[in-house]
Design a protein around this motif. Structure first.
Motif, PDB file in Angstrom:
ATOM      1  N   ILE A 153      44.464  40.254  45.168  1.00 18.24           N
ATOM      2  CA  ILE A 153      44.178  41.457  46.072  1.00 18.24           C
ATOM      3  C   ILE A 153      43.829  42.558  45.753  1.00 18.24           C
ATOM      4  O   ILE A 153      43.082  43.386  45.969  1.00 18.24           O
ATOM      5  N   SER A 206      40.203  43.157  45.041  1.00 19.78           N
ATOM      6  CA  SER A 206      39.509  43.212  46.480  1.00 19.78           C
ATOM      7  C   SER A 206      39.688  44.742  46.855  1.00 19.78           C
ATOM      8  O   SER A 206      38.858  45.562  47.427  1.00 19.78           O
ATOM      9  N   VAL A 207      40.825  45.261  46.617  1.00 17.11           N
ATOM     10  CA  VAL A 207      41.251  46.732  46.933  1.00 17.11           C
ATOM     11  C   VAL A 207      40.495  47.672  46.114  1.00 17.11           C
ATOM     12  O   VAL A 207      39.891  48.571  46.432  1.00 17.11           O
ATOM     13  N   GLN A 219      37.709  47.337  44.248  1.00 19.41           N
ATOM     14  CA  GLN A 219      36.251  47.229  44.564  1.00 19.41           C
ATOM     15  C   GLN A 219      35.780  48.446  45.645  1.00 19.41           C
ATOM     16  O   GLN A 219      34.567  48.664  45.367  1.00 19.41           O
ATOM     17  N   TYR A 247      37.926  42.948  35.096  1.00 21.54           N
ATOM     18  CA  TYR A 247      36.829  42.662  36.307  1.00 21.54           C
ATOM     19  C   TYR A 247      35.691  43.641  36.196  1.00 21.54           C
ATOM     20  O   TYR A 247      34.910  43.714  36.921  1.00 21.54           O
TER      21      TYR A 247
END
Length: 191
Positions: A2, A5-6, A8, A32
């Motif tokens: 999660i 995803s945030v 990015q 990442y």
């Protein structure tokens, strides 16, 4: 995950501040390679030594960098300036650990600089201003809180055509260009 995803969706400023929150967030951002994207603007003012933890690759494509009110050192400033390719706006105001020697050392990399703010750096003298005046594209130097004598200002007007022709603005207080006063004074006295 999660967090990834945030993260990015964050811009570099918010991503850098998120990385400073805790070790887990920093590790995730680093793992990442989220900060290795190309960015044009970065504002990490008032973040202490956070700049040390941002990969130098993140600085390469910056056109605008605000690193004011940080613990920026001469060595790190030089490294950052060697990393950027076409920096146009730079704010290094209120960085007490930064000496004017760093300006001299980084001058060659500041060839596209248009605006610089060095306000509150009382350790800077007229020599730092003179060094910056030789940057070919420079239009504005914000030096709020720095005081210069009439002789020093006259030196600038006599030495640099950009100052004499008013193509370069030296702002020592909000909206105040002391060189305008010196130029008027010089014209009245010497012409």
């Amino acid at each position: 995950m999660i967090l990834v995803s945030v993260f990015q969706f964050l811009n570099l400023n918010d991503l850098a501040r998120a990385a400073a929150t805790c070790f887990e967030w920093w590790s995730t951002i680093k793992k990442y390679r989220l900060m290795e994207r190309d960015w044009e603007e970065l504002d990490i003012s008032g973040t202490g030594k956070l700049y040390c933890f941002i990969p130098r690759r993140a600085f390469v494509s910056l056109a605008s960098l605000n690193i004011a009110s940080t613990e920026l050192t001469n060595r790190h400033f030089k490294q950052l300036m060697e990393s950027v390719i076409s920096l146009q706006q730079l704010d290094i105001s209120y960085c007490p650990a930064l000496d004017q020697i760093a300006i001299f050392q980084a001058k060659e990399t500041l060839h596209e600089l248009v605006h610089i703010a060095i306000s509150g750096n009382r350790q800077f003298t007229i020599l730092a201003i003179a060094c910056l005046c030789s940057c070919p594209e420079l239009v504005t130097i914000k030096a709020h809180g720095l005081e210069f004598s009439v002789e020093e200002l006259l030196f600038l007007t006599k030495t640099f055509e950009s100052i004499r022709s008013s193509n370069l603005l030296l702002e020592t207080e909000e909206g105040c260009n002391p060189l305008d006063i010196v130029n008027v004074f010089e014209r009245e006295i010497f012409e």
